[in-house]
Motif scaffolding. Structure first.
Motif, PDB file in Angstrom:
ATOM      1  N   TYR A 107       0.825  -1.231   0.000  1.00  0.00           N
ATOM      2  CA  TYR A 107       0.000   0.000   0.000  1.00  0.00           C
ATOM      3  C   TYR A 107       0.852   1.271   0.000  1.00  0.00           C
ATOM      4  N   GLY A 111       1.509   1.277  -3.744  1.00  0.00           N
ATOM      5  CA  GLY A 111       0.322   2.127  -3.911  1.00  0.00           C
ATOM      6  C   GLY A 111       0.676   3.606  -3.892  1.00  0.00           C
ATOM      7  N   VAL A 175      -1.489  -1.830  -5.843  1.00  0.00           N
ATOM      8  CA  VAL A 175      -1.390  -2.618  -4.605  1.00  0.00           C
ATOM      9  C   VAL A 175      -1.410  -4.106  -4.952  1.00  0.00           C
TER      10      VAL A 175
END
Ligand code: TMP
Length: 226
Positions: A107, A111, A175
């Motif tokens: 993440y 991400g 992700v």
């Protein structure tokens, strides 16, 4: 003395991959086989880390910077490892944790685009080197996961922990591929499960994947040592 040693399993995946349900089912299965199981989650898992979770997942905190977010995950993890995970492993229990260090790589690293080496160092600091023996990556297409996650949020009356569900599809695609590249990098630790199927089929796939990979308990093993 105990002749049991702890075993640490983490569950990972994108939003709506079904890991929380599968963690509960595995916990029930292991408990009925007589194991001591500690089920926990990140962010959270103890009182202080749960307070950090509330800050992290509150949709009102959309102004939180990626760096502040990263440090809050690390802070929550440091508390959780010391207070919950390490003691449970020392007692010889099986720890099932809903997300752990790989979530930060996927993440905040893939991400959000934060530096992966920095994340690795921060994870090492927060965990003091405690690492999962096995990681079940529940993989499904982003559209499938997000539609399940949105349905869950709409039907729940509690706090709206939806800061991440509000991110773009492209964020969740990054992700997902971050998780898949971790699985390629650590094939001995990761087990990738097809989480696009139904709950019962996925539980069956997990049981099959774990067979022979959990530590065997000696008959008449001591109760946990103090
Ligand atoms: P969950 O209850 O769906 O697992 O929600 C936790 C959220 O926190 C999820 O959106 C992923 C996010 N998260 C991170 O971004 N980094 C982390 O290190 C962890 C543990 C979770």
């Amino acid at each position: 003395m105990t002749n049991k040693s702890g075993f640490f399993i983490t569950f990972e995946g994108i939003e709506g991959c079904g890991k929380t349900t599968q963690l509960r089912l595995l916990k029930e299965r292991l408990q009925s086989a007589g194991e001591e199981v500690v089920a926990t989650r990140e962010p959270g898992g103890c009182a202080i880390a749960d307070k950090v979770r509330t800050i992290l997942l509150d949709a009102e905190n959309s102004a939180m910077t990626p760096c502040a977010e990263l440090l809050l995950y690390a802070a929550a993890r440091a508390q959780h490892v010391e207070e919950v995970i390490t003691p449970a492993l020392r007692r010889g229990g099986i720890v099932l944790c809903d997300r752990f260090t790989d979530a930060t790589v996927a993440y905040q690293g893939h991400g959000r685009g934060l530096d992966l080496d920095l994340i690795e160092r921060l994870n090492a600091l927060a965990t003091g080197g405690v690492a999962p023996h096995l990681t079940l990556l529940m993989d499904c297409p982003v559209e499938v996961g997000l539609s399940r996650a949105r349905a869950r949020i709409e039907s729940s009356a509690g706090e709206r922990e939806e800061r991440f569900e509000l991110e773009s599809m492209r964020f969740h695609e990054r992700v997902r591929s971050g998780y898949l590249s971790l699985a390629q990098r650590y094939p001995e630790r990761f087990i990738v499960i097809d989480a696009g199927q139904g709950v019962a089929e996925t539980a069956e796939a997990i049981a099959l994947a774990l067979s022979g990979r959990l530590p065997t308990r000696q008959a008449g093993a001591d109760s946990p040592s103090s």
